[in-house]
Design an enzyme around this catalytic site. Sequence first.
Site, PDB file in Angstrom:
ATOM      1  N   SER A 124       1.401  -0.956  -0.391  1.00 38.93           N
ATOM      2  CA  SER A 124      -0.340   0.037   0.380  1.00 38.93           C
ATOM      3  C   SER A 124       0.896   1.366   0.442  1.00 38.93           C
ATOM      4  O   SER A 124       2.170   1.168   0.415  1.00 38.93           O
ATOM      5  CB  SER A 124      -1.025   0.061   1.484  1.00 38.93           C
ATOM      6  OG  SER A 124      -1.350   0.964   1.280  1.00 38.93           O
ATOM      7  N   GLU A 126       0.173   3.818   1.887  1.00 41.71           N
ATOM      8  CA  GLU A 126       0.013   4.294   3.193  1.00 41.71           C
ATOM      9  C   GLU A 126       1.430   3.850   3.538  1.00 41.71           C
ATOM     10  O   GLU A 126       1.578   4.420   4.767  1.00 41.71           O
ATOM     11  CB  GLU A 126      -0.850   3.175   4.168  1.00 41.71           C
ATOM     12  CG  GLU A 126      -1.250   4.064   5.265  1.00 41.71           C
ATOM     13  CD  GLU A 126      -1.922   5.148   5.552  1.00 41.71           C
ATOM     14  OE1 GLU A 126      -2.758   5.689   4.571  1.00 41.71           O
ATOM     15  OE2 GLU A 126      -1.286   5.669   6.422  1.00 41.71           O
ATOM     16  N   TYR A 148      -1.753   0.305  10.940  1.00 38.85           N
ATOM     17  CA  TYR A 148      -2.069  -0.264   9.461  1.00 38.85           C
ATOM     18  C   TYR A 148      -0.510  -0.104   8.954  1.00 38.85           C
ATOM     19  O   TYR A 148      -0.048  -0.817   7.806  1.00 38.85           O
ATOM     20  CB  TYR A 148      -2.778   0.521   8.814  1.00 38.85           C
ATOM     21  CG  TYR A 148      -3.814  -0.144   7.324  1.00 38.85           C
ATOM     22  CD1 TYR A 148      -3.747  -1.341   7.240  1.00 38.85           C
ATOM     23  CD2 TYR A 148      -2.980   1.033   5.844  1.00 38.85           C
ATOM     24  CE1 TYR A 148      -4.237  -1.904   5.337  1.00 38.85           C
ATOM     25  CE2 TYR A 148      -3.140   0.658   4.794  1.00 38.85           C
ATOM     26  CZ  TYR A 148      -3.257  -0.338   4.447  1.00 38.85           C
ATOM     27  OH  TYR A 148      -3.620  -1.494   3.245  1.00 38.85           O
TER      28      TYR A 148
HETATM   29  P1  NAP Z   1     -11.368  -3.885   2.257  1.00 39.47           P
HETATM   30  O1  NAP Z   1     -13.247  -4.015   1.026  1.00 39.47           O
HETATM   31  O2  NAP Z   1     -11.610  -4.067   3.619  1.00 39.47           O
HETATM   32  O3  NAP Z   1     -11.184  -6.337   1.843  1.00 39.47           O
HETATM   33  C1  NAP Z   1     -10.406  -6.594   2.692  1.00 39.47           C
HETATM   34  C2  NAP Z   1     -10.819  -8.302   3.179  1.00 39.47           C
HETATM   35  O4  NAP Z   1      -9.856  -9.366   4.159  1.00 39.47           O
HETATM   36  C3  NAP Z   1     -11.910  -8.796   3.024  1.00 39.47           C
HETATM   37  O5  NAP Z   1     -12.812 -10.143   2.768  1.00 39.47           O
HETATM   38  C4  NAP Z   1     -11.954  -9.198   4.696  1.00 39.47           C
HETATM   39  O6  NAP Z   1     -13.316  -9.991   5.039  1.00 39.47           O
HETATM   40  C5  NAP Z   1     -10.318  -9.615   4.545  1.00 39.47           C
HETATM   41  N1  NAP Z   1      -9.749 -10.456   5.702  1.00 39.47           N
HETATM   42  C6  NAP Z   1      -9.582 -10.009   6.916  1.00 39.47           C
HETATM   43  N2  NAP Z   1      -9.316 -10.361   7.547  1.00 39.47           N
HETATM   44  C7  NAP Z   1      -9.162 -11.668   7.167  1.00 39.47           C
HETATM   45  C8  NAP Z   1      -8.657 -13.160   8.548  1.00 39.47           C
HETATM   46  N3  NAP Z   1      -8.296 -12.382   9.156  1.00 39.47           N
HETATM   47  N4  NAP Z   1      -8.820 -13.732   7.065  1.00 39.47           N
HETATM   48  C9  NAP Z   1      -8.799 -13.552   6.554  1.00 39.47           C
HETATM   49  N5  NAP Z   1      -9.656 -13.049   5.037  1.00 39.47           N
HETATM   50  C10 NAP Z   1      -9.801 -11.295   6.314  1.00 39.47           C
HETATM   51  O7  NAP Z   1     -10.027  -3.988   1.105  1.00 39.47           O
HETATM   52  P2  NAP Z   1      -9.813  -3.632  -0.106  1.00 39.47           P
HETATM   53  O8  NAP Z   1      -9.908  -1.865  -0.280  1.00 39.47           O
HETATM   54  O9  NAP Z   1     -10.229  -4.638  -0.786  1.00 39.47           O
HETATM   55  O10 NAP Z   1      -8.446  -3.981   0.159  1.00 39.47           O
HETATM   56  C11 NAP Z   1      -7.798  -5.142  -0.698  1.00 39.47           C
HETATM   57  C12 NAP Z   1      -6.397  -4.819  -0.226  1.00 39.47           C
HETATM   58  O11 NAP Z   1      -5.041  -4.225  -0.115  1.00 39.47           O
HETATM   59  C13 NAP Z   1      -6.100  -5.216   1.154  1.00 39.47           C
HETATM   60  O12 NAP Z   1      -5.129  -5.778   1.883  1.00 39.47           O
HETATM   61  C14 NAP Z   1      -5.397  -3.740   1.129  1.00 39.47           C
HETATM   62  O13 NAP Z   1      -5.143  -3.506   2.436  1.00 39.47           O
HETATM   63  C15 NAP Z   1      -5.220  -3.753   0.678  1.00 39.47           C
HETATM   64  N6  NAP Z   1      -4.940  -1.937   0.024  1.00 39.47           N
HETATM   65  C16 NAP Z   1      -6.093  -1.288  -0.288  1.00 39.47           C
HETATM   66  C17 NAP Z   1      -6.323  -0.572  -0.993  1.00 39.47           C
HETATM   67  C18 NAP Z   1      -7.374   0.542  -1.660  1.00 39.47           C
HETATM   68  O14 NAP Z   1      -7.709   1.854  -1.812  1.00 39.47           O
HETATM   69  N7  NAP Z   1      -8.396   0.068  -1.138  1.00 39.47           N
HETATM   70  C19 NAP Z   1      -4.760   0.298  -1.661  1.00 39.47           C
HETATM   71  C20 NAP Z   1      -3.923  -0.552  -1.064  1.00 39.47           C
HETATM   72  C21 NAP Z   1      -3.666  -1.483  -0.565  1.00 39.47           C
HETATM   73  P3  NAP Z   1     -14.692  -9.982   5.477  1.00 39.47           P
HETATM   74  O15 NAP Z   1     -15.072  -9.595   4.200  1.00 39.47           O
HETATM   75  O16 NAP Z   1     -14.764 -11.323   6.098  1.00 39.47           O
HETATM   76  O17 NAP Z   1     -14.236  -8.282   6.528  1.00 39.47           O
HETATM   77  O1  G4F Z   2     -10.367   7.125   2.696  1.00 37.03           O
HETATM   78  P1  G4F Z   2      -9.825   7.203   3.702  1.00 37.03           P
HETATM   79  O2  G4F Z   2     -10.209   5.751   4.595  1.00 37.03           O
HETATM   80  O3  G4F Z   2      -7.850   6.254   3.594  1.00 37.03           O
HETATM   81  P2  G4F Z   2      -6.774   6.078   3.524  1.00 37.03           P
HETATM   82  O4  G4F Z   2      -6.540   6.246   4.854  1.00 37.03           O
HETATM   83  O5  G4F Z   2      -6.050   6.633   2.322  1.00 37.03           O
HETATM   84  O6  G4F Z   2      -6.130   4.783   3.141  1.00 37.03           O
HETATM   85  C1  G4F Z   2      -6.900   3.417   2.238  1.00 37.03           C
HETATM   86  O7  G4F Z   2      -6.392   3.518   1.471  1.00 37.03           O
HETATM   87  C2  G4F Z   2      -4.831   3.126   1.479  1.00 37.03           C
HETATM   88  C3  G4F Z   2      -3.974   3.242   0.758  1.00 37.03           C
HETATM   89  O8  G4F Z   2      -2.686   4.561   0.247  1.00 37.03           O
HETATM   90  C4  G4F Z   2      -5.040   1.479   1.157  1.00 37.03           C
HETATM   91  F1  G4F Z   2      -3.546   0.918   2.058  1.00 37.03           F
HETATM   92  C5  G4F Z   2      -5.522   1.769   2.913  1.00 37.03           C
HETATM   93  O9  G4F Z   2      -5.850  -0.249   2.936  1.00 37.03           O
HETATM   94  C6  G4F Z   2      -6.988   2.167   2.371  1.00 37.03           C
HETATM   95  O10 G4F Z   2      -8.084   1.654   1.239  1.00 37.03           O
HETATM   96  O11 G4F Z   2      -8.631   7.803   3.895  1.00 37.03           O
HETATM   97  C7  G4F Z   2      -8.895   9.309   3.148  1.00 37.03           C
HETATM   98  C8  G4F Z   2      -7.987  10.264   3.593  1.00 37.03           C
HETATM   99  C9  G4F Z   2      -6.935  11.148   4.891  1.00 37.03           C
HETATM  100  O12 G4F Z   2      -6.413  11.926   4.504  1.00 37.03           O
HETATM  101  C10 G4F Z   2      -8.201  10.826   6.444  1.00 37.03           C
HETATM  102  O13 G4F Z   2      -8.149  11.499   7.130  1.00 37.03           O
HETATM  103  O14 G4F Z   2      -9.537  11.214   4.073  1.00 37.03           O
HETATM  104  C11 G4F Z   2      -9.156  11.911   5.122  1.00 37.03           C
HETATM  105  N1  G4F Z   2     -10.756  11.940   5.547  1.00 37.03           N
HETATM  106  C12 G4F Z   2     -11.647  13.269   6.066  1.00 37.03           C
HETATM  107  N2  G4F Z   2     -12.545  13.148   6.610  1.00 37.03           N
HETATM  108  C13 G4F Z   2     -11.266  10.358   6.383  1.00 37.03           C
HETATM  109  C14 G4F Z   2     -12.400  11.838   6.317  1.00 37.03           C
HETATM  110  N3  G4F Z   2     -10.757   9.727   5.986  1.00 37.03           N
HETATM  111  C15 G4F Z   2     -12.426   8.897   6.886  1.00 37.03           C
HETATM  112  N4  G4F Z   2     -11.984   7.235   6.127  1.00 37.03           N
HETATM  113  N5  G4F Z   2     -13.263   9.311   6.856  1.00 37.03           N
HETATM  114  C16 G4F Z   2     -13.720  10.744   7.663  1.00 37.03           C
HETATM  115  O15 G4F Z   2     -14.594  11.243   7.892  1.00 37.03           O
END
Ligand code: NAP
Ligand code: G4F
Length: 331
Positions: A124, A126, A148
């Site tokens: 990520s 992050e 995280y």
């Molecule tokens: P998400 O919607 O939160 O999905 C997370 C998945 O992980 C869900 O299927 C959840 O299952 C499963 N999970 C959580 N804990 C588990 C455990 N202990 N054993 C088995 N399964 C488990 O996340 P996403 O946005 O699809 O992201 C996918 C991956 O990419 C994650 O690793 C995230 O950290 C990473 N990532 C995401 C972003 C982004 O912007 N979306 C960016 C960079 C990296 P349940 O349905 O049972 O909760």
């Molecule tokens: O949407 P966010 O919660 O995503 P964040 O923290 O960037 O993390 C996501 O992206 C990562 C990749 O860089 C992933 F690895 C991670 O799993 C996840 O998918 O927040 C985005 C921004 C932050 O700066 C936060 O402070 O939005 C700002 N924000 C402002 N108000 C808020 C809010 N975020 C959330 N969730 N809720 C608010 O009310």
Amino acid sequence: MKRALITGVTGQDGSYLAELLLEKGYEVHGVVRRASTETFERINHLSGKIHLHQADLLDQLSIIDVIKESNPDEVYNLAAQSFVPTSWKQPVLTAEFTATGVTRVLEAIRLLGKERIRFYQASSSEMFGKVQEVPQTESTPLYPRSPYGVAKVYGHWITINYRESYNMYCCSGILFNHESERRGREFVTRKVTDGVARIKLGMAKELRLGNLDSKRDWGFAGDYVRAMWLMLQQDTPDDYVIATGETHTVKRLVELAFAAAGLNWENHVVIDPAFVRPAEVDLLIGDPAKAKAKLGWKPEVTFEQLVERMVKADLARLQGQPLPDFKARGI
Ligand code: NAP
Ligand code: G4F
């Protein structure tokens, strides 16, 4: 026929990746956790097309079993505790899922003697946290700003370590924020588009948010799962930044989302300190040059299209209508 195993198949990315792999003719297997209520909303439409196995990243034996049962050619490790604020509330559990969980999957592959399996780790942006370079590339030093982020740094390096120690085909995709109508409602994009739709339909009056000044490089999840697959189809394993190369403030996201519904955000948004984080990642902007050159990958959906698409989807969902046909409309 190739077989793939997806951990996190019930999540946003897991559902898009399962669709992509089915289109490519794979036999798709997914890991699901037992819960008192099923969390299969995002994959219900794939019922009967994919094979589900009960396992948990916390449980080494269940991971070994699922790899034995599914016998995959490719493993995509997407499961994680992925919500940054929760990682301050549950830092130890986040480390168990998001960090040590990666080792459990890699160890299961190694212990079973299946080092031929190609492995993808969901790293990520992050991890860049307090950024040391703009834009961020594969070689930018890491400086995580949340439990995280710290857990993801471990997952990133253990993936590289297994590649170097055991000559396994392991890739780490450093993905910047990617969103869709399937995004969890707690993440800011979906919280905003869902909030806009509720306000538009008279179901809510205000939307409470935290820091509007932080900047993110937001792309479309459907584009990003394509990059995951491409990483596992190369001659040699490597790590890649996947991003759009553009950055926008949360405030810009808010403006666009309210405008897409014909609303003025200033009449509805309330700043609530409860949503401000103990430590913030102020600026993310990725340089996807390596992925473009080596994988031939590029994003197809723009930020403006993404926001419009998510607002439209939330309006349709709340009115009980079918989701718009985005493909036909080119967004
Ligand atoms: P998400 O919607 O939160 O999905 C997370 C998945 O992980 C869900 O299927 C959840 O299952 C499963 N999970 C959580 N804990 C588990 C455990 N202990 N054993 C088995 N399964 C488990 O996340 P996403 O946005 O699809 O992201 C996918 C991956 O990419 C994650 O690793 C995230 O950290 C990473 N990532 C995401 C972003 C982004 O912007 N979306 C960016 C960079 C990296 P349940 O349905 O049972 O909760
Ligand atoms: O949407 P966010 O919660 O995503 P964040 O923290 O960037 O993390 C996501 O992206 C990562 C990749 O860089 C992933 F690895 C991670 O799993 C996840 O998918 O927040 C985005 C921004 C932050 O700066 C936060 O402070 O939005 C700002 N924000 C402002 N108000 C808020 C809010 N975020 C959330 N969730 N809720 C608010 O009310």
